[in-house]
Design an enzyme around this catalytic site. Structure first.
Site, PDB file in Angstrom:
ATOM      1  N   GLN A 197       0.833  17.578 -13.254  1.00  0.00           N
ATOM      2  CA  GLN A 197      -0.006  16.657 -12.497  1.00  0.00           C
ATOM      3  C   GLN A 197      -1.470  17.006 -12.672  1.00  0.00           C
ATOM      4  O   GLN A 197      -2.322  16.140 -12.869  1.00  0.00           O
ATOM      5  CB  GLN A 197       0.373  16.735 -11.006  1.00  0.00           C
ATOM      6  CG  GLN A 197      -0.073  15.557 -10.197  1.00  0.00           C
ATOM      7  CD  GLN A 197       0.406  14.264 -10.807  1.00  0.00           C
ATOM      8  OE1 GLN A 197      -0.399  13.453 -11.219  1.00  0.00           O
ATOM      9  NE2 GLN A 197       1.714  14.066 -10.909  1.00  0.00           N
ATOM     10  N   HIS A 213      -3.810  15.658 -15.531  1.00  0.00           N
ATOM     11  CA  HIS A 213      -4.282  14.264 -15.610  1.00  0.00           C
ATOM     12  C   HIS A 213      -5.800  14.178 -15.524  1.00  0.00           C
ATOM     13  O   HIS A 213      -6.452  13.575 -16.349  1.00  0.00           O
ATOM     14  CB  HIS A 213      -3.657  13.416 -14.503  1.00  0.00           C
ATOM     15  CG  HIS A 213      -2.358  12.813 -14.887  1.00  0.00           C
ATOM     16  ND1 HIS A 213      -2.233  11.910 -15.901  1.00  0.00           N
ATOM     17  CD2 HIS A 213      -1.099  12.991 -14.389  1.00  0.00           C
ATOM     18  CE1 HIS A 213      -0.958  11.543 -16.029  1.00  0.00           C
ATOM     19  NE2 HIS A 213      -0.256  12.193 -15.125  1.00  0.00           N
ATOM     20  N   GLU A 216       2.449  10.780  -3.576  1.00  0.00           N
ATOM     21  CA  GLU A 216       2.847   9.853  -4.633  1.00  0.00           C
ATOM     22  C   GLU A 216       4.158  10.339  -5.279  1.00  0.00           C
ATOM     23  O   GLU A 216       5.113   9.589  -5.397  1.00  0.00           O
ATOM     24  CB  GLU A 216       1.726   9.786  -5.675  1.00  0.00           C
ATOM     25  CG  GLU A 216       1.999   8.836  -6.818  1.00  0.00           C
ATOM     26  CD  GLU A 216       0.988   8.991  -7.946  1.00  0.00           C
ATOM     27  OE1 GLU A 216       0.239   9.994  -7.966  1.00  0.00           O
ATOM     28  OE2 GLU A 216       0.969   8.112  -8.832  1.00  0.00           O
ATOM     29  N   HIS A 217       4.171  11.602  -5.721  1.00  0.00           N
ATOM     30  CA  HIS A 217       5.372  12.207  -6.304  1.00  0.00           C
ATOM     31  C   HIS A 217       5.808  13.359  -5.423  1.00  0.00           C
ATOM     32  O   HIS A 217       5.007  14.252  -5.146  1.00  0.00           O
ATOM     33  CB  HIS A 217       5.086  12.795  -7.693  1.00  0.00           C
ATOM     34  CG  HIS A 217       4.504  11.817  -8.666  1.00  0.00           C
ATOM     35  ND1 HIS A 217       3.143  11.741  -8.918  1.00  0.00           N
ATOM     36  CD2 HIS A 217       5.087  10.884  -9.457  1.00  0.00           C
ATOM     37  CE1 HIS A 217       2.924  10.798  -9.829  1.00  0.00           C
ATOM     38  NE2 HIS A 217       4.082  10.258 -10.177  1.00  0.00           N
ATOM     39  N   ASP A 229       7.919   9.965 -15.170  1.00  0.00           N
ATOM     40  CA  ASP A 229       6.715   9.350 -15.734  1.00  0.00           C
ATOM     41  C   ASP A 229       7.042   8.513 -16.961  1.00  0.00           C
ATOM     42  O   ASP A 229       6.342   7.548 -17.268  1.00  0.00           O
ATOM     43  CB  ASP A 229       5.708  10.433 -16.132  1.00  0.00           C
ATOM     44  CG  ASP A 229       5.051  11.081 -14.932  1.00  0.00           C
ATOM     45  OD1 ASP A 229       5.115  10.503 -13.840  1.00  0.00           O
ATOM     46  OD2 ASP A 229       4.471  12.173 -15.083  1.00  0.00           O
ATOM     47  N   HIS A 249       0.761 -31.143  17.592  1.00  0.00           N
ATOM     48  CA  HIS A 249       1.979 -30.393  17.283  1.00  0.00           C
ATOM     49  C   HIS A 249       3.118 -30.865  18.196  1.00  0.00           C
ATOM     50  O   HIS A 249       4.239 -31.115  17.752  1.00  0.00           O
ATOM     51  CB  HIS A 249       1.765 -28.887  17.499  1.00  0.00           C
ATOM     52  CG  HIS A 249       1.005 -28.197  16.412  1.00  0.00           C
ATOM     53  ND1 HIS A 249      -0.321 -28.418  16.174  1.00  0.00           N
ATOM     54  CD2 HIS A 249       1.395 -27.255  15.498  1.00  0.00           C
ATOM     55  CE1 HIS A 249      -0.725 -27.650  15.159  1.00  0.00           C
ATOM     56  NE2 HIS A 249       0.297 -26.946  14.739  1.00  0.00           N
TER      57      HIS A 249
END
Lengths: 437, 437
Positions: free
Chosen positions: B267, B270, B335-336, B369, B428
């Site tokens: 991770q 990145h 996220e993960h 991934d 209505h």
């Protein structure tokens, strides 16, 4: 005095251009409002309760001494419900029961159980579905305070399994709307605070000592509320920012013209920017609807709003045939689409884009607004091309599940490593390769 | 030189505060970038192709004479695919097949068929599910051009039934990424234009003579692209604006420390803002992971990025036990989330908030991934509290169906009229009452 409602014919030169200009609506973004909302949000984030209290006392002309004093307890909600006239209480309860039943069906049918499956090598893949923990519901004060909206926003959240639903509703000058409080009681709202505006959005998004932080904020509001919601998006989830309400009626000419005229009114009476459009292949029928509009208008308490809305944004459109009506309806992607026709299903099958479809001549939009069961919070301004009615799914989210077996790691690891090297991400590749035997 | 990775202990005073500060991330909104993006969007809206051509030639240093010259035909995509080394092509194909299989399962399980049910009085209620007509996929040029992202964005759209998927990818100095084009071929992308930036977002959102208007734009981009996407939201749908990528590993201490260290690297490599956090009840094990981090770092081609990311945003956290680890994981809403433990399911059951869960020691995030099957586009920055992985459901929308029978209109009409009068919406009420016998 007759209404000068626009008449279009799909065979006219420049028809598509004319229709586009009728549909055109730009939600004017006001920089001053946006800046004001940003300032209030920053202040609430920094000072919490103190800022919420100050803004609430100032804007709503109150003199509360603590945010906790702005909370309405369950006993007061219950009292509001008990104080309703019997017929109104019964109607509210029926509406709530039907909305709940529909959304429970939706929960069952929309994949709420998630799924899991096992591959030949023992690898398990799937999806887990969970409700949001806590949701905030914004309810406007003043003229746009609709108890039906409380039901439509709160019930799907509770059906989804949200643990805590927190409602905020401003009470300018301390005036509370008993029907709104009663609706909160019926819908099972957990806590209610009489705050509004950007300060309420900030309190829900960031949390204060008194007001808990929520995970998502739904419900309509004025321009400050909309600007604040746009700005807190990402910190919390938000629903769509709604534009003016719209009805598109496709009629084959077999429905009582008075019914169709009143259906167009029922949208137009919301506000001057609301839009009512009729598509029909029968010119004589269109003339009868127009006559009925002029005949019925004067009896309407909200006739001034209806007149402005129909004049500025309404249209009666003669189309070649029902097929063309469906094609135009797909381009319009209306919030509400009535198909008032014999055997409406044949036309409904051709519709790809609409927030809600009302099929057959007995399905007036007003029934859907209150008590048919499906949600009345619907995508406006052509957003039905890509978005959906508010639903149980808006209060749930999904998590992927990946449980790779030792055998699976051998085959997948080689594939992942090959692609990771191709992308220049060597640690990704090594992470996969370390699991190879 | 060792990495000074932050170590926290959940029993320390002020632990929650320290953890919060590690997690804090503000996506700095740059007003200058936002204004520049707004200007480009307005220009593309007003001048269409001419503006797109000018910005593309200027920013990407090209000299195209027409936007049509910026389109890449299917033959060129096919050629890129045929030109790949066999192993890479096979890996890409395997990944695509697995991603497609998972999303087909998802389509089947997530309520894509809609539903209809008939009440006792003949009233029919339900929900119709339809794909979006046309979707735009933004693919970044340069260093962040990932073929895996092409698969992850395009395949769910095609599985959902989107008729036309249009990919845009900038090619600065005319340099094309063959692996990206090959991925587009495998994923079934319908058209590709070599444009990027806010001008590409504008072209897709508003349409030009050459580039068709889409209904939704997905895919990551730089700050200008993100600002432009925020601004066109409402005209078209958009996906989430992604923050830095994150991994949270819960480990019971039974996994090879080298594996966990490399998962944290995968991770961290990145970018410098990426976040890698380990939660573990075993202090000795944490020390072994730390030793492995220092042992393995030097062999990493992207070691400088990894070092900065782990130093600035990483953490090794000693927790009381696995239950507390799950509780902290719910607060982080990563996220993960890797649960690298014996019998991981028992802990997964306690997780309410995570983008994707990787269960068991063989489930490295890298597999997810690329090729496990579930989507790698996941909610970041705690948004897993309220949002979901990219999926088939992002390329579908729902329409409510309401077909009220004559009998149903009698009972529902009275309820709706009662509530409409309560809200002061008389048209209505009348619209419902006209259908009463």
């Amino acid at each position: 005095m007759g209404i000068a409602i626009r008449k279009l014919d799909s065979t006219d030169a420049g028809f598509r251009q004319k229709l586009s200009s009728v549909l055109a609506f730009e939600a004017g973004e006001d920089e001053a409002i946006d800046r004001a909302a940003a300032g209030i949000l920053a202040d609430v984030k920094a000072r919490g309760d103190a800022a919420v209290l100050e803004y609430t006392n100032r804007f709503d002309r109150l003199s509360a001494t603590a945010v906790s004093a702005l909370e309405i307890g369950q006993d007061e909600l219950k009292k509001a419900l008990d104080g309703l006239p019997a017929a109104r209480r019964a109607a509210l309860q029926t509406a709530a029961d039907r909305v709940r039943a529909y959304h429970e069906r939706q929960k069952k049918e929309c994949g709420s159980d998630g799924f899991l499956y096992t591959e030949a090598d023992g690898t398990v893949l799937g999806q887990k579905v969970t409700p949001l923990d806590r949701v905030g519901i914004y309810v406007p004060g003043g003229k746009a305070a609709y108890p039906s909206s409380v039901l439509m926003n709160a019930i799907p959240a509770k059906v989804a399994g949200v643990q805590e639903v927190i409602m905020v509703v401003p009470t300018p000058d301390g005036v509370k709307n008993e029907l709104v409080l009663a609706a909160a009681a019926i819908a099972g709202v957990d806590r209610v605070f009489t705050i509004g505006g950007a300060q309420a959005v900030g309190a829900l998004a960031y949390g204060t000592d008194t007001i808990p932080q929520v995970d998502k904020i739904v419900g309509p509001g004025n321009a400050y509320v909309a600007a604040a919601k746009r700005r807190v998006f990402g910190t919390v989830g938000i629903d769509m920012i709604a534009g003016p309400s719209e009805i598109l009626v496709i009629c084959d000419g077999s429905t009582d013209p008075d019914w169709i005229a009143m259906d167009l009114f029922s949208q137009a009476e919301h506000d001057e920017l609301a839009q009512s459009i009729l598509l029909c292949p029968d010119a004589d029928y269109i003339a009868r609807v127009e006559a009925s509009i002029n005949k019925q208008l004067d009896a309407m308490p909200r006739k001034d709003v209806i007149r402005t809305s129909l004049t500025d944004r309404g249209a009666l459109v003669k189309v070649r045939d029902m097929d063309e009506a469906c094609e135009i309806a797909n381009a319009i992607a209306a919030e509400h689409l009535e198909i008032s026709a014999e055997q409406p299903q044949q036309w409904a099958d051709k519709i790809r884009h609409a927030g809600a479809m009302f099929l057959g001549r007995f399905s007036s939009e007003a029934l859907g607004d209150y008590c048919a069961g499906p949600n009345h919070v619907l995508p406006t301004s052509r957003t039905a091309r890509f978005s959906s009615p508010l639903g149980v799914y808006d209060f749930q989210k999904r998590s992927s599940i990946i449980q790779v077996s030792e055998a699976g790691a051998q085959t997948l690891g080689k594939v992942a490593a090959e692609l990771a090297y191709g992308e220049g991400l060597q640690a990704h590749a090594r992470s996969a390769e370390l699991r190879l035997k």
